[in-house]
Design an enzyme around this catalytic site. Structure first.
Site, PDB file in Angstrom:
ATOM      1  N   TYR A 139      -4.156   1.022 -11.489  1.00 53.09           N
ATOM      2  CA  TYR A 139      -4.711   1.140  -9.971  1.00 53.09           C
ATOM      3  C   TYR A 139      -5.769   1.960 -10.021  1.00 53.09           C
ATOM      4  O   TYR A 139      -6.961   1.616  -9.526  1.00 53.09           O
ATOM      5  CB  TYR A 139      -3.460   1.375  -8.954  1.00 53.09           C
ATOM      6  CG  TYR A 139      -4.115   1.363  -7.710  1.00 53.09           C
ATOM      7  CD1 TYR A 139      -4.389   0.315  -6.881  1.00 53.09           C
ATOM      8  CD2 TYR A 139      -4.483   2.738  -7.062  1.00 53.09           C
ATOM      9  CE1 TYR A 139      -4.575   0.103  -5.832  1.00 53.09           C
ATOM     10  CE2 TYR A 139      -4.850   2.714  -5.699  1.00 53.09           C
ATOM     11  CZ  TYR A 139      -5.053   1.271  -5.085  1.00 53.09           C
ATOM     12  OH  TYR A 139      -5.645   1.296  -3.916  1.00 53.09           O
ATOM     13  N   SER A 152     -10.419   4.143  -3.018  1.00 57.17           N
ATOM     14  CA  SER A 152      -9.350   4.909  -2.769  1.00 57.17           C
ATOM     15  C   SER A 152      -9.654   6.338  -3.568  1.00 57.17           C
ATOM     16  O   SER A 152     -10.472   6.315  -4.427  1.00 57.17           O
ATOM     17  CB  SER A 152      -8.249   4.330  -3.687  1.00 57.17           C
ATOM     18  OG  SER A 152      -7.317   5.337  -3.660  1.00 57.17           O
ATOM     19  N   ALA A 170      -8.812 -10.088   4.386  1.00 57.26           N
ATOM     20  CA  ALA A 170      -9.017  -9.830   5.914  1.00 57.26           C
ATOM     21  C   ALA A 170      -7.793 -10.540   6.670  1.00 57.26           C
ATOM     22  O   ALA A 170      -7.692 -10.796   7.762  1.00 57.26           O
ATOM     23  CB  ALA A 170     -10.112 -10.528   6.482  1.00 57.26           C
ATOM     24  N   GLY A 212      -3.491  -5.761   7.175  1.00 56.65           N
ATOM     25  CA  GLY A 212      -4.176  -4.279   7.105  1.00 56.65           C
ATOM     26  C   GLY A 212      -5.227  -3.955   7.873  1.00 56.65           C
ATOM     27  O   GLY A 212      -6.014  -4.405   8.392  1.00 56.65           O
TER      28      GLY A 212
END
Length: 269
Positions: free
Chosen positions: A172, A147, A16, A19
């Site tokens: 990733y 994502s 946090a 971004g």
């Protein structure tokens, strides 16, 4: 339309300090929630809370700085125990902390490929240890910031560290697929979300330009609101409920992932 207040809600947001995570913490606090602001170090977490107080009109009493380096699972465990001790009831956990896999294959001190640990294993361990706080009252939920690249991923069950064949994009994508699969775990109600391509440190993985972090955060915050009904394991692309990659909803994948994560974190759920 004015968003409903979230007064009385307690939310932990990982990653946090910048971004989407920072903007998520900001929007939640502005709507009245108590926010546990997680950073990699105590100094980074405190700096983020100080910035929120100074620039976002947030009361100091709404914020609590917490820290853990997700490349160290012992720090994740310490964080979880601290949170349960100080906030025995937690309404929402936002698993947002993330990193791009490095160009060079990197193993943490815990023995795991670094992106797999930071993006998934640390969140698996944190969520598991926070289960008592998240289930102490009805309505607790977990929001995994995943994502769209999870669709290109595959979990190398026999070689999750990708020691035989390493690619930063594949590593990733594997971590994001694992995080998305984890949302289907039945212990705590959880969803995953792709907040859109945003102008953050991860932007080079996707494109040359993107939406603002605040725009991405708004989609995350919507899922933190109890007024937004969710179904365990659901996946969202921004504000649209869509089907994730087929592997993300397979019971066998969920079971295999739990077994693998338990082995790699040393925590049996």
């Amino acid at each position: 339309m004015t968003s409903a207040p979230l007064t009385g809600r307690t939310v932990l947001v990982t990653g946090a300090t910048s971004g989407i995570g920072y903007e998520t913490a900001c929007q939640l606090a502005q709507r009245g929630a108590t926010v546990l602001v997680h950073g990699r170090t105590a100094d980074e977490a405190q700096a983020a809370t100080d910035r929120l107080i100074a620039t976002a009109g947030v009361e100091a009493g709404q914020l609590c700085a917490v820290s853990a380096d997700f490349t160290r699972l012992d720090e994740v465990e310490t964080l979880a125990h601290r949170v349960v001790g100080t906030h025995p009831h937690l309404d929402v956990l936002v698993n947002n902390a993330g990193m791009a896999a490095p160009e060079r294959h990197t193993i943490t001190a815990d023995g795991n490929e670094i992106a797999f640990q930071v993006n998934f294993l640390a969140h698996y361990l944190l969520t598991s240890l926070l289960e008592p706080a998240l289930t102490s009252a009805p309505g607790g939920r977990v929001v995994n910031v995943s994502s769209a690249l999870h669709r290109t991923g595959n979990i190398q069950w026999s070689d999750p560290n990708r020691t035989k064949r390493y690619s930063r994009l594949a590593a990733y994508a594997q971590s994001q697929l694992a995080l998305t699969v984890f949302a289907a775990d039945p212990r705590v109600t959880a969803v995953s979300i792709h907040p859109g391509i945003c102008d953050t440190a991860l932007l080079p993985l996707y494109a040359h330009e993107g939406a603002t972090p605040a725009e991405g955060a708004a989609h995350v915050v919507r899922l933190c609101d109890p007024a937004t009904e969710i179904v365990n394991g659901a996946y969202y692309d921004r504000d649209q409920h869509v089907d994730p990659a087929p592997a993300a909803t397979e019971i066998r994948s969920v079971q295999r992932l739990n077994k693998l994560a338990s082995l790699l974190t040393g925590h049996t759920a």
